[in-house]
Design an enzyme around this catalytic site. Structure first.
Site, PDB file in Angstrom:
ATOM      1  N   PRO A   1       0.981  -1.190   0.301  1.00  0.00           N
ATOM      2  CG  PRO A   1      -0.381  -1.488   1.922  1.00  0.00           C
ATOM      3  CD  PRO A   1       0.688  -2.038   1.315  1.00  0.00           C
ATOM      4  CD  GLU A   2       3.291   2.807  -4.063  1.00  0.00           C
ATOM      5  OE1 GLU A   2       3.424   3.887  -4.624  1.00  0.00           O
ATOM      6  OE2 GLU A   2       3.740   1.713  -4.650  1.00  0.00           O
TER       7      GLU A   2
END
Ligand SMILES: [Zn+2]
Length: 276
Positions: free
Chosen positions: A2-3
């Protein structure tokens, strides 16, 4: 992994569930989540806390309590949050922690690879912890000139400098490859060598790919899902990431895969050529 868009999407979905709620019960099933601290002690510290606000900095979720304490959650590779009515969460061997809220909801933290972390901070401690670790927010009031200042004098490859959370916060492999493709910059450019036009292009591209990612509620590649189990669709928008060998949508050349700083990197050898 996840960014920024994935973490922000999770934040937006989970904030209305958590904010204002008291933690009635806290079960930390995996000691690795809170090490080196004892999970039973950490759980005991969390019980009774009332959530004031769920925030985000870079790729961190920040659960801020009315007491002034804050729980810093890093999802790392495969962490995610799920919520459901009390007792309605599916049995899942990858659940590492469960929060029972006084508003009738359960929130589970799920993590297949188990690299995620929870750290509890006392009032006033968090800002000092984050300051040396995180650069400015790319969707905040970040100008192209300030981005240039962060890259100035850096000899590292542009890709590596952008992955470094101290340069700007929240970018990872996906959105950096996408931003470099969009701004037509080679991932191996010397980070400090961009001229003003290139900086403006990069600045615009970073903000544009992140906004697109938010709009599409993140990208679901492996385990990322929203707290209600829905998936993001940003993967349908990828122009470079994960598309090695496919034709560039701008010029038709085959996209090339290389490794930069240990990270697989995909780019167009024609649109993103190194200056001669
Ligand atoms: Zn191209």
């Amino acid at each position: 992994m996840p960014e920024l868009p994935e973490v922000e999407t999770v934040r937006r979905a989970i904030a209305p569930v958590l904010e204002g709620a008291h933690l009635e019960q806290v079960e930390i099933r995996d000691a690795r989540l809170v090490r080196p601290f004892d999970p039973i002690i950490v759980a005991g510290e969390l019980v009774g806390q009332r959530v004031a606000e769920v925030g985000r900095r870079g790729k961190y979720l920040i659960v801020g309590f009315e007491s002034g304490r804050a729980l810093l959650v890093h999802l790392r590779m495969t962490g995610s949050l799920r919520h459901a009515k009390r007792g309605a969460l599916a049995d899942d061997p990858h659940t590492r922690a469960v929060l029972r809220l006084d508003n009738g909801s359960d929130v589970a933290y799920r993590d297949v690879r188990r690299f995620g972390t929870w750290e509890l901070f006392e009032p006033g401690e968090l800002a000092a912890y984050l300051a040396p670790r995180l650069g400015p927010e790319p969707l905040g009031p970040l100008s192209a000139a300030r981005l240039g200042g962060r890259l100035d004098g850096r000899r590292a490859p542009l890709k590596s400098a952008l992955l470094d959370q101290r340069t700007i916060a929240g970018l990872g492999n996906i959105y950096v490859d996408e931003a470099l493709w969009q701004s037509m910059l080679h991932p191996l450019r010397v980070a400090g060598s961009l001229d003003e036009t290139e900086l403006a292009r990069l600045h615009r591209a970073i903000r544009s790919v992140l906004r697109k990612g938010l709009e599409r509620q993140g990208s679901t590649l492996r385990d990322y899902a929203l707290p209600d189990g829905a998936y993001g669709t940003m993967q349908d928008e990828f122009r470079a990431y994960g598309r090695g060998g496919e034709p560039c949508e701008r010029c038709g050349s085959a996209l090339v895969r290389i490794v930069v700083g240990g990270r697989t990197t995909t780019f167009c050898p024609r649109c993103q050529a190194l200056p001669g």
